[in-house]
Design a protein around this motif. Structure first.
Motif, PDB file in Angstrom:
ATOM      1  N   ASP A 181      16.634  15.952 -10.641  1.00  0.00           N
ATOM      2  CA  ASP A 181      17.050  16.470  -9.337  1.00  0.00           C
ATOM      3  C   ASP A 181      15.961  16.237  -8.297  1.00  0.00           C
ATOM      4  O   ASP A 181      16.238  15.830  -7.154  1.00  0.00           O
ATOM      5  CB  ASP A 181      17.378  17.968  -9.438  1.00  0.00           C
ATOM      6  CG  ASP A 181      18.637  18.224 -10.256  1.00  0.00           C
ATOM      7  OD1 ASP A 181      19.436  17.266 -10.394  1.00  0.00           O
ATOM      8  OD2 ASP A 181      18.822  19.357 -10.741  1.00  0.00           O
ATOM      9  N   ASN A 182      14.707  16.509  -8.681  1.00  0.00           N
ATOM     10  CA  ASN A 182      13.614  16.304  -7.730  1.00  0.00           C
ATOM     11  C   ASN A 182      13.474  14.832  -7.366  1.00  0.00           C
ATOM     12  O   ASN A 182      13.262  14.483  -6.194  1.00  0.00           O
ATOM     13  CB  ASN A 182      12.300  16.817  -8.316  1.00  0.00           C
ATOM     14  CG  ASN A 182      12.241  18.335  -8.369  1.00  0.00           C
ATOM     15  OD1 ASN A 182      12.985  19.005  -7.645  1.00  0.00           O
ATOM     16  ND2 ASN A 182      11.378  18.885  -9.208  1.00  0.00           N
ATOM     17  N   GLN A 188      16.505  10.488  -1.926  1.00  0.00           N
ATOM     18  CA  GLN A 188      17.357  10.723  -0.755  1.00  0.00           C
ATOM     19  C   GLN A 188      16.493  10.949   0.498  1.00  0.00           C
ATOM     20  O   GLN A 188      16.816  10.436   1.584  1.00  0.00           O
ATOM     21  CB  GLN A 188      18.266  11.930  -1.008  1.00  0.00           C
ATOM     22  CG  GLN A 188      19.328  11.678  -2.069  1.00  0.00           C
ATOM     23  CD  GLN A 188      20.138  12.917  -2.382  1.00  0.00           C
ATOM     24  OE1 GLN A 188      19.823  14.021  -1.907  1.00  0.00           O
ATOM     25  NE2 GLN A 188      21.200  12.741  -3.164  1.00  0.00           N
ATOM     26  N   ARG A 189      15.389  11.698   0.343  1.00  0.00           N
ATOM     27  CA  ARG A 189      14.506  11.919   1.484  1.00  0.00           C
ATOM     28  C   ARG A 189      13.875  10.607   1.934  1.00  0.00           C
ATOM     29  O   ARG A 189      13.781  10.323   3.138  1.00  0.00           O
ATOM     30  CB  ARG A 189      13.432  12.940   1.118  1.00  0.00           C
ATOM     31  CG  ARG A 189      12.506  13.292   2.298  1.00  0.00           C
ATOM     32  CD  ARG A 189      11.546  14.417   1.948  1.00  0.00           C
ATOM     33  NE  ARG A 189      10.708  14.046   0.833  1.00  0.00           N
ATOM     34  CZ  ARG A 189      10.824  14.546  -0.402  1.00  0.00           C
ATOM     35  NH1 ARG A 189      11.757  15.447  -0.641  1.00  0.00           N
ATOM     36  NH2 ARG A 189      10.026  14.152  -1.376  1.00  0.00           N
ATOM     37  N   ASP A 243      16.257  14.002  -5.058  1.00  0.00           N
ATOM     38  CA  ASP A 243      15.977  14.520  -3.718  1.00  0.00           C
ATOM     39  C   ASP A 243      14.911  13.668  -3.023  1.00  0.00           C
ATOM     40  O   ASP A 243      15.015  13.386  -1.806  1.00  0.00           O
ATOM     41  CB  ASP A 243      15.506  15.979  -3.810  1.00  0.00           C
ATOM     42  CG  ASP A 243      16.615  16.906  -4.273  1.00  0.00           C
ATOM     43  OD1 ASP A 243      17.799  16.504  -4.158  1.00  0.00           O
ATOM     44  OD2 ASP A 243      16.308  18.015  -4.762  1.00  0.00           O
ATOM     45  N   ASP A 244      13.874  13.266  -3.815  1.00  0.00           N
ATOM     46  CA  ASP A 244      12.829  12.430  -3.219  1.00  0.00           C
ATOM     47  C   ASP A 244      13.397  11.092  -2.752  1.00  0.00           C
ATOM     48  O   ASP A 244      13.062  10.599  -1.650  1.00  0.00           O
ATOM     49  CB  ASP A 244      11.697  12.189  -4.217  1.00  0.00           C
ATOM     50  CG  ASP A 244      10.909  13.461  -4.510  1.00  0.00           C
ATOM     51  OD1 ASP A 244      10.984  14.399  -3.675  1.00  0.00           O
ATOM     52  OD2 ASP A 244      10.237  13.528  -5.559  1.00  0.00           O
TER      53      ASP A 244
END
Length: 227
Positions: A178-179, A185-186, A182-183
């Motif tokens: 997940d992290n 996607q960021r 998210d990274d």
């Protein structure tokens, strides 16, 4: 010669007399289990129907159990379920009637008795434990059952711990995934923002470099060039 045969026959009768006295006729008073030893904890080997005739081969002196024969099979029955005919009446077989009924007092040994009558029985393979007595056999079996239950609990606990570790690793991996997602996607958003900003700056610089249309549309002598 004739006297010799008579003596031999008499000697044979004397030898047979104890064997004849080794059995007394009895009757079961209920549907009762015939067991492999003088206790209700020994395995049952047959069921003697109520009213059936049995041959009483002997009884124990310390407890009221008797070794009986029923349809060619041998086993033990409590004297409180066996009656015998004594002085024109039926009496329950007990120590006070052993001698009058001609019932010998005997002893019981698992090794000898089971070797003689129960070699083909399933419980014979546990003879060594049974030879120490039914209490020992059941205590030993209870201990084995507890050990097996404890082993099963230990295995269950180990499985739960392994499952918990695996679940923890799965959660950690999911958390890392997940992290990382998210990274990514960021990073994608930041890259898109940079590209969008660069395009906007390029557009503004292009507008600054774009010549006035009048530089191209005016012709010498065109009045619009004077504006």
């Amino acid at each position: 010669m004739k006297n010799l045969f008579v003596k031999i026959a008499a000697a044979g009768l004397l030898m047979l007399a104890p064997a004849i006295a080794q059995a007394a006729e009895g009757y079961s008073t209920a549907n009762v289990n015939m067991r492999a030893g003088p206790s209700t904890r020994y395995p049952a080997v047959a069921v003697i129907p109520a009213g059936s005739s049995v041959d009483i081969r002997g009884c124990l002196s310390d407890v009221n159990w008797c070794d009986v024969e029923f349809y060619g099979g041998r086993g033990w029955v409590s004297g409180q379920y066996v009656q015998a005919l004594y002085q024109q009446r039926r009496v329950y077989v007990g120590p006070q009637y052993y001698r009058p009924l001609g019932i010998p007092m005997i002893r019981f040994s698992v090794d000898n008795y089971w070797d003689r009558y129960y070699r083909n029985r399933d419980f014979y393979r546990d003879r060594d434990r049974w030879s120490r007595g039914p209490d020992y056999y059941y205590r030993d079996r209870d201990n084995r059952d507890r050990d097996r239950d404890r082993d099963n609990r230990d295995r269950d606990r180990n499985w739960r711990e392994r499952d918990g570790d695996r679940d923890g690793r799965d959660r950690d991996r999911d958390w890392r995934d997940d992290n990382q997602r998210d990274d990514r996607q960021r990073d994608d958003r930041q890259r898109d923002d940079r590209q969008r900003g660069e395009r906007q700056r390029d557009d503004r610089r292009g507008d600054d470099r774009r010549p006035d249309r009048r530089d191209f549309d005016c012709r010498p002598g065109d009045p619009s060039c004077d504006e």
